[in-house]
Design an enzyme around this catalytic site. Structure first.
Site, mmCIF file in Angstrom:
data_model
loop_
_atom_site.group_PDB
_atom_site.id
_atom_site.type_symbol
_atom_site.label_atom_id
_atom_site.label_comp_id
_atom_site.label_asym_id
_atom_site.label_seq_id
_atom_site.Cartn_x
_atom_site.Cartn_y
_atom_site.Cartn_z
ATOM 1 N N GLU A 165 0.798 -1.331 0.148
ATOM 2 C CA GLU A 165 -0.096 -0.100 -0.095
ATOM 3 C C GLU A 165 0.775 1.366 -0.026
ATOM 4 O O GLU A 165 0.947 2.022 1.016
ATOM 5 C CB GLU A 165 -0.902 -0.141 1.120
ATOM 6 C CG GLU A 165 -2.091 -1.161 1.355
ATOM 7 C CD GLU A 165 -3.120 -0.953 2.072
ATOM 8 O OE1 GLU A 165 -3.277 -0.026 3.026
ATOM 9 O OE2 GLU A 165 -3.904 -1.873 2.258
ATOM 10 N N GLU A 375 -5.392 -8.920 -0.087
ATOM 11 C CA GLU A 375 -6.130 -8.421 1.201
ATOM 12 C C GLU A 375 -7.451 -8.284 0.914
ATOM 13 O O GLU A 375 -8.044 -7.475 -0.008
ATOM 14 C CB GLU A 375 -5.645 -7.500 1.937
ATOM 15 C CG GLU A 375 -4.185 -7.556 2.512
ATOM 16 C CD GLU A 375 -3.761 -6.268 3.346
ATOM 17 O OE1 GLU A 375 -4.652 -5.559 4.063
ATOM 18 O OE2 GLU A 375 -2.510 -6.327 3.428
HETATM 19 C C1 BGP Z 1 -4.506 -2.666 5.271
HETATM 20 C C2 BGP Z 1 -3.293 -3.257 5.708
HETATM 21 C C3 BGP Z 1 -3.553 -4.081 6.817
HETATM 22 C C4 BGP Z 1 -4.747 -4.033 7.736
HETATM 23 C C5 BGP Z 1 -6.004 -3.770 7.223
HETATM 24 C C6 BGP Z 1 -7.049 -3.287 8.170
HETATM 25 O O1 BGP Z 1 -4.647 -1.781 4.630
HETATM 26 O O2 BGP Z 1 -2.423 -3.276 4.622
HETATM 27 O O3 BGP Z 1 -2.171 -3.952 7.656
HETATM 28 O O4 BGP Z 1 -4.405 -3.337 8.871
HETATM 29 O O5 BGP Z 1 -5.582 -2.669 6.173
HETATM 30 O O6 BGP Z 1 -6.989 -1.803 7.980
HETATM 31 P P1 BGP Z 1 -7.549 -0.897 9.373
HETATM 32 O O7 BGP Z 1 -6.931 -1.198 10.525
HETATM 33 O O8 BGP Z 1 -7.121 0.425 8.716
HETATM 34 O O9 BGP Z 1 -8.992 -1.133 9.327
#
Ligand code: BGP
Length: 467
Positions: A165, A375
């Site tokens: 990201e 993801e």
């Molecule tokens: C993605 C990241 C992860 C994880 C997930 C959930 O963007 O790569 O590391 O954290 O999001 O995100 P959040 O905690 O902002 O809801």
């Protein structure tokens, strides 16, 4: 409908979010260690990743869980400061090396492919002190680090993600949302964007050299929310531009035919910069050599997809920033769809069709053949164990993946965020994404399969959603 035989199922984690052991042996400080030790109140529950799931000690249980699920892939990240405490290859930590080596071997023994993220946000603080992602030298530092990884683990790892990201790294990092928690959304976030792309490309080119002896695939993981106009006419242009700022900024230089910044975005930022009194665009130019270096630096498109948002044209004054850093730049804001379900986080709407549309968008706009969903997952707040909403979420999103495959989009695999509850960047331990519940209150070694884990296991086993 069943999933094709080549389709792979996985689950993901990231070093800072699960490892703990933040200062064990010769591991050095990362920018997240520094940030949350100095400003704990940035996280909802004032927590941090100092201990997290303690996977540094309990990695064998992680492997066991991945095996119980029947995963074909486990995506985890390597902590740069754990492996290279100075940030540079002049010192390789033997403990760091042995930790990741054991994890990789443990996975392979169970027939699970490691998908290794080289950078999931935990930059060595020593490199931040040299300017971090705004220092042009970081592209070389990163490629040197990548070469160490190929040398140590490249005989066993067949899937690499260079950077997770870039949008969050650059717009989050320079909009006081993520480490290094600086505030400069005019220049630094764009400098960072350019350097992230160069770092990725150099690591990719180094892999091209290295992999002659070993097969393997490598790419970046882009966070890409699907955007739709609130009003199909009035907000259409703003939506297209928003796509270019959020996705195209990192996608176009790598995956398009021509490379370089997306032309509409380049024009827009140049115009804006002039109107603000700058004598050149705030978006730093690429040289023709840089464009060539970056263009085509991929084996597949790595996609982190969580939700869909509606875009509304607004004035810079009314434009909302959170969570879409930089929406002021375009004068847009994001709104929820009145009919779609919003869950846990006030901008997280469930709209599985958005994923299928996005997969098509990638296929139609780029030269990409293969896409890997790196993801996708559902946050939940409820402390109770049964996560039927997550079961539905996984089923419905996977259904759209299947439909996209039937439409002719080549999706190689699907990775759930996350294998287990872990430290979440801003929401700490309050928000849970895990297929497995981790008992943070009493004993983080206790990890229990939730309903979603049981469901996902059946899906993987039968390669179908009707389970
Ligand atoms: C993605 C990241 C992860 C994880 C997930 C959930 O963007 O790569 O590391 O954290 O999001 O995100 P959040 O905690 O902002 O809801």
């Amino acid at each position: 409908m069943t999933f094709p035989s080549w389709f792979m199922f996985g689950a993901a984690t990231a070093a800072y979010q699960i490892e703990g052991a933040w200062d064990v042996s010769d591991k050095s400080e990362s920018i997240w260690d520094r940030l949350l030790h100095t400003q704990p109140s940035l996280v909802v529950d004032h927590s941090n990743g100092d201990e997290a799931c303690y996977s540094y000690d309990f990695w064998a249980r992680d492997v066991e869980m991945a095996h119980e699920l029947g995963l074909q892939m486990y995506r985890f990240s390597i902590s740069w400061p754990r492996l290279l405490p100075t940030g540079f290859p002049n010192k390789i930590s033997m403990n760091g090396k042995s930790y990741y080596s054991k994890l990789i071997d443990g996975l392979l023994k169970k027939g699970i492919q490691p998908v290794v993220t080289m950078y999931h946000w935990d930059l060595p603080q020593s490199l931040q002190d040299l300017g971090g992602w705004t220092n042009p030298l970081i592209a070389t530092w990163f490629a040197d680090y990548a070469r160490v990884l190929y040398t140590l683990f490249g005989d066993r790892v067949k899937y690499w993600i260079t950077i997770n990201e870039p949008l969050t790294i650059c717009d989050g990092g320079y909009n006081k949302m993520a480490a290094p928690y600086l505030n400069d959304m005019k220049i630094s976030n764009y400098l960072c964007s350019k350097h992230v792309l160069l770092a990725h490309a150099k690591a990719f080119r180094a892999y091209e050299e290295f992999r002659k002896g070993y097969r393997g695939k490598i790419s970046m993981a882009n966070i890409f929310f699907w955007f739709e106009p609130l009003d199909p006419q009035k907000d259409k242009e703003a939506t297209q531009l928003a796509m270019q700022l959020w996705e195209g900024r990192f996608g176009h230089p790598i995956y398009s035919k021509t490379g370089g910044w997306p032309p509409e975005l380049e024009r827009y930022i140049a115009g804006l910069s002039v109107s603000e009194g700058y004598n050149q665009s705030r978006l730093p130019p690429f040289t023709p050599e840089e464009i060539q270096l970056i263009r085509g630096s991929y084996d597949f498109y790595g996609l982190n997809h969580f939700t869909t948002r509606l875009v509304r044209k607004a004035t810079p004054k009314t434009a909302g920033d959170w969570p879409f850093y930089g929406s002021k730049e375009l004068g847009v804001s994001f709104v929820n769809h009145p009919k779609r379900r919003t869950i846990v986080i006030d901008w997280f709407q469930i709209y599985p069709e958005g994923l299928r549309k996005q997969l098509h968008w990638i296929k139609d706009n780029y030269e990409v053949k293969d896409i890997m969903i790196t993801e996708n997952g559902l946050p939940m707040l409820r402390l109770d164990f049964a996560d039927y909403d997550r079961v539905d979420y996984i089923r419905e999103y996977l259904k759209q993946v299947l439909l996209a495959i039937n439409d002719g989009v080549h999706v190689m695999g699907y990775i759930v965020w996350s294998l287990m509850d872990s430290f979440e960047w801003i929401t700490g331990y309050k928000v849970k994404y895990g297929l497995y519940e981790v008992n943070f209150e009493s004993d983080y070694r206790l990890r229990n399969a939730r309903e979603s884990a049981k469901y996902y296991r059946k899906v993987i086993k039968s390669r179908s959603l009707n389970v």
